[in-house]
Scaffold this motif. Structure first.
Motif, PDB file in Angstrom:
ATOM      1  N   SER A 346      45.956  44.180  30.018  1.00 52.15           N
ATOM      2  CA  SER A 346      45.536  45.414  29.335  1.00 52.15           C
ATOM      3  C   SER A 346      46.274  45.657  28.031  1.00 52.15           C
ATOM      4  O   SER A 346      45.993  46.622  27.342  1.00 52.15           O
ATOM      5  CB  SER A 346      45.750  46.619  30.264  1.00 52.15           C
ATOM      6  N   ASN A 347      47.241  44.820  27.686  1.00 53.66           N
ATOM      7  CA  ASN A 347      47.924  45.007  26.411  1.00 53.66           C
ATOM      8  C   ASN A 347      48.373  43.675  25.865  1.00 53.66           C
ATOM      9  O   ASN A 347      48.385  42.667  26.551  1.00 53.66           O
ATOM     10  CB  ASN A 347      49.133  45.941  26.569  1.00 53.66           C
ATOM     11  N   ASN A 348      48.717  43.674  24.600  1.00 52.79           N
ATOM     12  CA  ASN A 348      49.223  42.464  23.958  1.00 52.79           C
ATOM     13  C   ASN A 348      50.553  42.744  23.259  1.00 52.79           C
ATOM     14  O   ASN A 348      50.852  42.176  22.221  1.00 52.79           O
ATOM     15  CB  ASN A 348      48.195  41.930  22.944  1.00 52.79           C
ATOM     16  N   ILE A 353      53.967  41.950  29.664  1.00 52.27           N
ATOM     17  CA  ILE A 353      52.632  41.597  30.160  1.00 52.27           C
ATOM     18  C   ILE A 353      52.210  42.702  31.120  1.00 52.27           C
ATOM     19  O   ILE A 353      52.704  42.783  32.243  1.00 52.27           O
ATOM     20  CB  ILE A 353      52.637  40.244  30.886  1.00 52.27           C
ATOM     21  N   GLU A 354      51.312  43.559  30.686  1.00 53.58           N
ATOM     22  CA  GLU A 354      50.822  44.646  31.533  1.00 53.58           C
ATOM     23  C   GLU A 354      49.483  44.225  32.132  1.00 53.58           C
ATOM     24  O   GLU A 354      48.517  44.000  31.407  1.00 53.58           O
ATOM     25  CB  GLU A 354      50.662  45.936  30.730  1.00 53.58           C
ATOM     26  N   LEU A 355      49.454  44.098  33.451  1.00 53.82           N
ATOM     27  CA  LEU A 355      48.263  43.602  34.140  1.00 53.82           C
ATOM     28  C   LEU A 355      47.612  44.708  34.948  1.00 53.82           C
ATOM     29  O   LEU A 355      48.289  45.568  35.512  1.00 53.82           O
ATOM     30  CB  LEU A 355      48.630  42.436  35.067  1.00 53.82           C
ATOM     31  N   ILE A 356      46.296  44.668  34.997  1.00 48.76           N
ATOM     32  CA  ILE A 356      45.504  45.586  35.808  1.00 48.76           C
ATOM     33  C   ILE A 356      44.910  44.788  36.975  1.00 48.76           C
ATOM     34  O   ILE A 356      44.235  43.782  36.773  1.00 48.76           O
ATOM     35  CB  ILE A 356      44.380  46.251  34.995  1.00 48.76           C
ATOM     36  N   PHE A 357      45.193  45.248  38.192  1.00 48.37           N
ATOM     37  CA  PHE A 357      44.702  44.592  39.401  1.00 48.37           C
ATOM     38  C   PHE A 357      43.567  45.426  39.989  1.00 48.37           C
ATOM     39  O   PHE A 357      43.726  46.635  40.191  1.00 48.37           O
ATOM     40  CB  PHE A 357      45.824  44.443  40.428  1.00 48.37           C
ATOM     41  N   LYS A 358      42.455  44.769  40.261  1.00 49.13           N
ATOM     42  CA  LYS A 358      41.288  45.440  40.822  1.00 49.13           C
ATOM     43  C   LYS A 358      40.866  44.713  42.095  1.00 49.13           C
ATOM     44  O   LYS A 358      40.407  43.580  42.050  1.00 49.13           O
ATOM     45  CB  LYS A 358      40.142  45.464  39.809  1.00 49.13           C
ATOM     46  N   LEU A 359      41.070  45.369  43.240  1.00 47.60           N
ATOM     47  CA  LEU A 359      40.687  44.808  44.534  1.00 47.60           C
ATOM     48  C   LEU A 359      39.427  45.525  45.014  1.00 47.60           C
ATOM     49  O   LEU A 359      39.435  46.745  45.175  1.00 47.60           O
ATOM     50  CB  LEU A 359      41.799  44.971  45.570  1.00 47.60           C
ATOM     51  N   THR A 360      38.388  44.774  45.238  1.00 44.74           N
ATOM     52  CA  THR A 360      37.135  45.338  45.730  1.00 44.74           C
ATOM     53  C   THR A 360      36.887  44.840  47.145  1.00 44.74           C
ATOM     54  O   THR A 360      36.703  43.640  47.367  1.00 44.74           O
ATOM     55  CB  THR A 360      35.949  44.946  44.829  1.00 44.74           C
ATOM     56  N   SER A 361      36.930  45.758  48.114  1.00 45.36           N
ATOM     57  CA  SER A 361      36.725  45.418  49.523  1.00 45.36           C
ATOM     58  C   SER A 361      35.298  45.794  49.904  1.00 45.36           C
ATOM     59  O   SER A 361      34.933  46.969  49.911  1.00 45.36           O
ATOM     60  CB  SER A 361      37.730  46.175  50.405  1.00 45.36           C
TER      61      SER A 361
END
Length: 579
Positions: A346-348, A353-361
């Motif tokens: 999500s950023n540079n 290193i800013e990461l976005i985690f998306k878990l779809t159950s």
């Protein structure tokens, strides 16, 4: 045993960066296998050369050179890609040669018995089992067809064919069982560690809540006493106020001592930053679930701009995922369960290193009716309010706290056919990194020539506080110094006001509904990037732990003051940042 331990340590090399324990273990195992395979094949080649069997000596010595190069060049580079895959391909080539031609002794085919151990330990049980069965199919093909048509191929007797087949099957079963037992033991230890950590984190959360609940009214009491003490009082009245003030201060000390004592007994997650492979960490975590639950399917995908290795807290990252996956497994009542995990950047910003985690159950998680809102009201604000209910139902309160330690938020979006979990984690690049404080100091130094000071009486200050009583107390503290004060009841309202007016300083509470102070500060800093401006933000909060201050500073705030505090302390901080 000591000699063996010292011998094995020769295959573990000192690295510039700290490695995750799992990565070190895999690297050590690969190095040991690579070395011993080199020795075995090299000796076979030398024996064949002494026997003047050049047909076998040439290929075997060539294979030994491949093993030696792979060990000496790749084995000393923990971040080298495909090290174990290259070793695995060399092993297959060597064993295929032994199977077809038998080697100079004629019994080298028995070396295929080590293949299940190599394949299953280097990779997962599933991949190792498939590779082993594929090699066994090739052995059967050689017994039935290839040995009859390939020139100089080894001809095996019926007894030897049966013996080799039985030997391979037993090796496969033993290797698979050992790996299964090891995985079960590791999973049990992982869950025990997470449960223990959750218990300790729960104690910390209870202490934090108790401290905040006591500090907030104490702050109001001491504040009113300070203001009242500056009015015209009789000697008796002033004596009574001083007595109350002293008692309140003693109570503050009691709370502080209680918190520090309890905190010293806790053992929170170590904030040790290590270099690790995030994909491998997540893949190994979900593999523990998929191997023990055939109905649980996973899909893991990374965006292309995420580096292979990064520096951060691998233990905390694994704990977050284990907690969420346990919650899904416990409450998802669907027969077939599919979980898609998407990781994006999500950023540079350099160094981070800013990461976005998306878990779809996919499937049905039966949230109680009182935890659901009308679909027409499903806007972002309502979803944020309901997230706390969903987190409570799935028993993920501790997970939320772990995520919020980095200044991120944890959101849950339930739908009839699926439930989405979304959160962020910040890591550091393996190259030179800069802390938030260093970046802010650089910005401050760069802009110092253009920044003009503001007198406190002329300042326009935004107070972000959801509690009406707390608003009034802080306004009473500073109203004699500051003439213009605006109030926002939550982070979202503060963002709306920030976009419409210019403020010289912001006093920001941390825990608020709809949008908390940490997220609001991050949003403000994102807006300021495009305008090349910087508004000082001071956290005014009842959260008094050292890590609370760290979270505030990490989110982009400039200063921090915890309740209860003296009015002159707050005014002093305001004057400092305005000048």
């Amino acid at each position: 045993m000591k000699f063996i331990n010292k011998f094995l340590l020769l295959f573990s090399f000192d690295q510039d960066e700290k490695l995750e324990v799992e990565t070190k273990t895999t690297l050590l195992l690969t190095n040991v296998l690579n070395f011993f395979l080199f020795v075995i094949v090299f000796i076979e080649g030398i024996v064949s050369l002494l026997e003047e069997s050049l047909f076998f000596a040439g290929p075997l010595l060539f294979f030994s050179v491949l093993f030696a190069f792979n060990y000496l060049y790749m084995g000393r580079r923990p971040n080298a890609m495909y090290y174990k895959e290259i070793l695995f391909s060399f092993v297959i080539l060597t064993l295929l040669f032994f199977i077809v031609f038998g080697g100079s002794t004629g019994v080298n085919i028995f070396w295929i018995g080590i293949f299940p151990f190599i394949a299953i330990n280097l990779f997962s049980r599933k991949i190792g089992a498939i590779s082993s069965l594929a090699l066994f199919a090739f052995v059967l093909l050689d017994f039935l067809v290839l040995s009859q048509f390939v020139p100089q191929a080894q001809i095996y007797s019926l007894n030897l064919k049966i013996l080799v087949s039985v030997f391979f099957v037993f090796s496969f079963i033993i290797a698979y069982c050992l790996k299964f037992i090891f995985a079960e033991v590791m999973l049990t230890k992982e869950r025990a560690m997470i449960n223990s950590q959750n218990t300790k984190t729960s104690q910390e959360e209870q202490i934090s809540n108790l401290s905040r609940q006591i500090r907030t009214p104490l702050s109001n009491i001491t504040g009113i006493l300070d203001i009242l003490g500056k009015t015209n009082l009789t000697d008796d009245q002033r004596d009574y106020i001083n007595t109350i003030h002293a008692s309140a201060n003693n109570l503050v000390n009691v709370v502080s001592n209680m918190v520090s004592t309890q905190k010293s007994g806790l053992n929170p997650i170590q904030e040790e930053k290590i270099s690790f492979n995030l994909y491998s960490t997540l893949n190994n975590t979900i593999r523990l679930f998929s191997e023990n639950n055939s109905k649980q399917k996973f899909s893991l995908s990374f965006s292309a701009d995420i580096p292979s290795t990064m520096t951060g807290n691998a233990i905390k990252t694994k704990q977050i995922f284990l907690n969420i996956l346990n919650g899904i497994a416990k409450y998802n009542i669907s027969e077939d369960k599919q979980i898609n995990i998407e990781v994006s950047r999500s950023n540079n910003m350099p160094g981070t290193i800013e990461l976005i985690f998306k878990l779809t159950s996919y499937g049905n998680i039966p949230f109680p009716k009182e935890y659901k809102s009308d679909e027409s009201l499903y806007n972002n604000d309502v979803l944020r309010l309901n997230t706390s209910k969903h987190i409570q139902f799935l028993e993920l309160g501790l997970t939320q706290k772990l995520i919020e330690q980095d200044g991120h938020t944890f959101a849950i979006y339930p739908e009839p056919e699926k439930t989405t979990f979304e959160f962020g984690i910040t890591f550091m690049e393996n190259t030179q990194s800069y802390s938030v404080q260093n970046i802010k100091e650089k910005i401050s130094n760069t802009d110092s020539f253009f920044k003009t000071s503001v007198e406190i009486k002329d300042a326009n200050i935004l107070l972000v506080e959801d509690n009406f009583s707390n608003q009034q107390i802080i306004i009473l503290y500073i109203k004699n110094e500051v003439k213009k004060i605006e109030v926002a009841y939550n982070g979202k309202e503060a963002l709306d006001k920030f976009g419409k007016a210019k403020y010289d300083l912001i006093l920001m509470d941390v825990q608020m509904p709809i949008m908390d102070g940490l997220k609001a500060t991050q949003k403000i800093r994102e807006i300021e990037k495009s305008t090349n401006t910087h508004t000082p933000i001071i956290a005014v909060t009842a959260n008094a732990f050292p890590e609370d201050k760290e979270r505030c500073m990490a989110s982009g705030m400039d200063d921090y003051i915890s309740k209860p505090f003296q009015p002159e302390d707050l005014i002093g901080k305001i004057k400092h940042h305005l000048s």
